[in-house]
Motif scaffolding. Structure first.
Motif, PDB file in Angstrom:
ATOM      1  N   TRP A 115       0.909  -1.106   0.011  1.00 56.04           N
ATOM      2  CA  TRP A 115       0.007   0.052   0.140  1.00 56.04           C
ATOM      3  C   TRP A 115       0.886   1.294  -0.151  1.00 56.04           C
ATOM      4  O   TRP A 115       0.600   2.225  -0.624  1.00 56.04           O
ATOM      5  CB  TRP A 115      -0.825   0.136   1.153  1.00 56.04           C
ATOM      6  N   ILE A 116       1.910   1.288   0.717  1.00 58.09           N
ATOM      7  CA  ILE A 116       2.711   2.499   0.633  1.00 58.09           C
ATOM      8  C   ILE A 116       3.474   2.665  -0.516  1.00 58.09           C
ATOM      9  O   ILE A 116       3.656   3.603  -1.076  1.00 58.09           O
ATOM     10  CB  ILE A 116       3.889   2.201   2.047  1.00 58.09           C
ATOM     11  N   PHE A 117       4.092   1.459  -1.021  1.00 59.58           N
ATOM     12  CA  PHE A 117       4.491   1.715  -2.352  1.00 59.58           C
ATOM     13  C   PHE A 117       3.646   2.356  -3.517  1.00 59.58           C
ATOM     14  O   PHE A 117       4.078   2.983  -4.214  1.00 59.58           O
ATOM     15  CB  PHE A 117       5.150   0.239  -2.871  1.00 59.58           C
ATOM     16  N   TYR A 118       2.376   1.712  -3.479  1.00 64.60           N
ATOM     17  CA  TYR A 118       1.545   2.129  -4.382  1.00 64.60           C
ATOM     18  C   TYR A 118       1.062   3.999  -4.306  1.00 64.60           C
ATOM     19  O   TYR A 118       0.983   4.332  -5.040  1.00 64.60           O
ATOM     20  CB  TYR A 118      -0.050   1.333  -4.256  1.00 64.60           C
ATOM     21  N   CYS A 119       1.281   4.144  -2.991  1.00 67.35           N
ATOM     22  CA  CYS A 119       1.071   5.619  -2.675  1.00 67.35           C
ATOM     23  C   CYS A 119       2.306   6.577  -3.162  1.00 67.35           C
ATOM     24  O   CYS A 119       2.032   7.531  -3.613  1.00 67.35           O
ATOM     25  CB  CYS A 119       0.660   6.055  -1.102  1.00 67.35           C
ATOM     26  N   LEU A 120       3.192   5.801  -3.005  1.00 64.48           N
ATOM     27  CA  LEU A 120       4.484   6.573  -3.630  1.00 64.48           C
ATOM     28  C   LEU A 120       4.381   6.464  -5.151  1.00 64.48           C
ATOM     29  O   LEU A 120       4.662   7.363  -5.819  1.00 64.48           O
ATOM     30  CB  LEU A 120       5.805   5.739  -3.141  1.00 64.48           C
ATOM     31  N   SER A 121       3.917   5.566  -5.682  1.00 62.17           N
ATOM     32  CA  SER A 121       3.688   5.391  -7.369  1.00 62.17           C
ATOM     33  C   SER A 121       2.967   6.631  -7.475  1.00 62.17           C
ATOM     34  O   SER A 121       2.976   7.218  -8.892  1.00 62.17           O
ATOM     35  CB  SER A 121       2.962   4.249  -7.747  1.00 62.17           C
ATOM     36  N   LEU A 122       1.907   6.998  -6.768  1.00 65.95           N
ATOM     37  CA  LEU A 122       0.857   8.029  -7.241  1.00 65.95           C
ATOM     38  C   LEU A 122       1.415   9.275  -6.974  1.00 65.95           C
ATOM     39  O   LEU A 122       1.210  10.245  -8.133  1.00 65.95           O
ATOM     40  CB  LEU A 122      -0.267   7.896  -6.272  1.00 65.95           C
ATOM     41  N   ALA A 123       2.353   9.609  -6.062  1.00 66.94           N
ATOM     42  CA  ALA A 123       3.017  10.585  -6.021  1.00 66.94           C
ATOM     43  C   ALA A 123       4.142  10.806  -6.967  1.00 66.94           C
ATOM     44  O   ALA A 123       4.098  11.937  -7.430  1.00 66.94           O
ATOM     45  CB  ALA A 123       3.709  10.704  -4.446  1.00 66.94           C
ATOM     46  N   ALA A 168      -4.329  13.391 -11.986  1.00 65.58           N
ATOM     47  CA  ALA A 168      -3.260  12.592 -11.200  1.00 65.58           C
ATOM     48  C   ALA A 168      -3.357  13.391  -9.888  1.00 65.58           C
ATOM     49  O   ALA A 168      -3.154  12.329  -8.564  1.00 65.58           O
ATOM     50  CB  ALA A 168      -1.698  13.124 -11.630  1.00 65.58           C
ATOM     51  N   ILE A 169      -3.721  14.473  -9.535  1.00 65.55           N
ATOM     52  CA  ILE A 169      -3.868  14.865  -8.207  1.00 65.55           C
ATOM     53  C   ILE A 169      -5.148  14.133  -7.559  1.00 65.55           C
ATOM     54  O   ILE A 169      -5.121  13.711  -6.374  1.00 65.55           O
ATOM     55  CB  ILE A 169      -4.151  16.434  -8.341  1.00 65.55           C
ATOM     56  N   LEU A 170      -6.256  13.995  -8.552  1.00 63.70           N
ATOM     57  CA  LEU A 170      -7.538  13.199  -7.818  1.00 63.70           C
ATOM     58  C   LEU A 170      -7.096  11.887  -7.411  1.00 63.70           C
ATOM     59  O   LEU A 170      -7.525  11.469  -6.230  1.00 63.70           O
ATOM     60  CB  LEU A 170      -8.538  13.388  -8.888  1.00 63.70           C
ATOM     61  N   TRP A 171      -6.283  11.192  -8.524  1.00 64.40           N
ATOM     62  CA  TRP A 171      -6.006   9.774  -8.068  1.00 64.40           C
ATOM     63  C   TRP A 171      -5.207   9.702  -6.744  1.00 64.40           C
ATOM     64  O   TRP A 171      -5.229   8.846  -6.039  1.00 64.40           O
ATOM     65  CB  TRP A 171      -5.068   9.038  -9.333  1.00 64.40           C
ATOM     66  N   LEU A 172      -4.273  10.740  -6.428  1.00 63.19           N
ATOM     67  CA  LEU A 172      -3.460  10.522  -5.340  1.00 63.19           C
ATOM     68  C   LEU A 172      -4.105  10.852  -4.032  1.00 63.19           C
ATOM     69  O   LEU A 172      -4.082  10.150  -2.924  1.00 63.19           O
ATOM     70  CB  LEU A 172      -2.219  11.645  -5.403  1.00 63.19           C
ATOM     71  N   VAL A 173      -4.901  11.870  -4.163  1.00 65.05           N
ATOM     72  CA  VAL A 173      -5.795  12.258  -3.064  1.00 65.05           C
ATOM     73  C   VAL A 173      -6.993  11.054  -2.607  1.00 65.05           C
ATOM     74  O   VAL A 173      -7.352  10.823  -1.560  1.00 65.05           O
ATOM     75  CB  VAL A 173      -6.657  13.577  -3.229  1.00 65.05           C
ATOM     76  N   MET A 174      -7.518  10.444  -3.806  1.00 65.50           N
ATOM     77  CA  MET A 174      -8.484   9.656  -3.561  1.00 65.50           C
ATOM     78  C   MET A 174      -8.058   8.068  -3.297  1.00 65.50           C
ATOM     79  O   MET A 174      -8.485   7.421  -2.236  1.00 65.50           O
ATOM     80  CB  MET A 174      -9.455   9.503  -5.004  1.00 65.50           C
ATOM     81  N   PHE A 175      -7.262   7.852  -4.150  1.00 67.20           N
ATOM     82  CA  PHE A 175      -6.857   6.257  -4.106  1.00 67.20           C
ATOM     83  C   PHE A 175      -5.922   6.112  -2.695  1.00 67.20           C
ATOM     84  O   PHE A 175      -5.649   4.713  -2.412  1.00 67.20           O
ATOM     85  CB  PHE A 175      -5.966   5.698  -5.057  1.00 67.20           C
ATOM     86  N   SER A 176      -5.027   6.891  -2.274  1.00 71.93           N
ATOM     87  CA  SER A 176      -4.166   6.537  -1.108  1.00 71.93           C
ATOM     88  C   SER A 176      -5.146   6.269   0.070  1.00 71.93           C
ATOM     89  O   SER A 176      -4.617   5.083   0.582  1.00 71.93           O
ATOM     90  CB  SER A 176      -3.379   8.034  -0.935  1.00 71.93           C
TER      91      SER A 176
END
Length: 241
Positions: A59-67, A89-97
């Motif tokens: 999960w942490i790695f996926y959040c880093l991928s989004l960043a 990309a902003i929306l995906w980071l804020v929502m999917f994390s």
């Protein structure tokens, strides 16, 4: 059995103190408090602790991928790409994390903590969706807010520097998709090997036990384990995944 006894002793010690939410760890100056309780040592049996921790790291790695994807989409936009990708990309980071933590990591955590078939099924379903999402992001369709392989490779003819930056999230989304698939396979093998089934999840749903698994202070008292299973009896052995 020794591992189960040790875990029961940990639960006994944990029953003496109230559960205090500790995740996410927030600075004291922020007028908010953590929403979840997370303690791998106390909650997860030793033989499955490493697996659950790796799902957490996924999960942490996926959040880093989004960043990283957000930075790459900015480079894409500056070099002549569409600003729509940066906005998504902003929306995906804020929502999917946060959604990733709540919707597929927490079900996995609760499934191993309280041997909950319902949470196992929730993990399989949502993490399966997460796998498909990671594959789509790794592909990189223009206009979808993900710097995947298609977007990065096609942009080399426009701006090499930006395209190189765009390759980083493409690689990270690919790794995320592969590791997500491995996690699903590993957890499914453990669950099925222990006799788990969709029928058990349905029974938990109908009985309402999925709503109120044993609390941190209620899971073990006295000299016997409660009727609601606390320690998952999944077969050990084998390496990740």
């Amino acid at each position: 059995m020794a591992g189960y006894t040790a875990h029961a002793q940990l639960l006994t010690a944990g029953s003496c103190s109230d559960q205090i939410n500790n995740f996410p760890p927030l600075p004291k100056f922020i007028p908010m408090r953590p929403c979840f309780y997370q303690n791998f040592e106390d909650d997860i049996p030793a033989e499955h602790r490493n697996l659950v921790r790796r799902i957490y790291h996924l999960w942490i790695f996926y959040c880093l991928s989004l960043a990283v994807n957000l930075i790459a989409c900015l480079a894409w936009w500056i070099a002549g790409g569409s600003g729509v990708n940066f906005g998504f990309a902003i929306l995906w980071l804020v929502m999917f994390s946060p959604c990733g933590y709540v919707c597929w990591f927490r079900p996995a955590y609760k499934a191993f903590r309280s041997d909950s078939s319902f949470n196992f099924m929730a993990f399989f379903f949502v993490c399966g969706v997460q796998f498909v999402l990671s594959v789509i992001q790794a592909i990189g369709i223009s206009g979808w807010g993900a710097c995947g392989w298609m977007a990065a490779v096609s942009f080399f003819s426009v701006n090499v520097g930006a395209a190189v930056v765009m390759l980083f999230p493409a690689v990270m989304f690919t790794v995320s998709a592969v590791v997500t698939a491995l996690a699903l396979i590993r957890v499914h093998r453990l669950y099925r090997g222990a006799g788990g089934s969709f029928q058990k999840a349905q029974d938990e749903w109908h009985n309402g036990t999925w709503k109120s698994p044993p609390g941190h202070e209620e899971r073990y008292t006295g000299t016997t384990l409660p009727q609601y299973p606390t320690v998952p009896s999944y077969p050990t052995g084998g390496q990740w995944p």
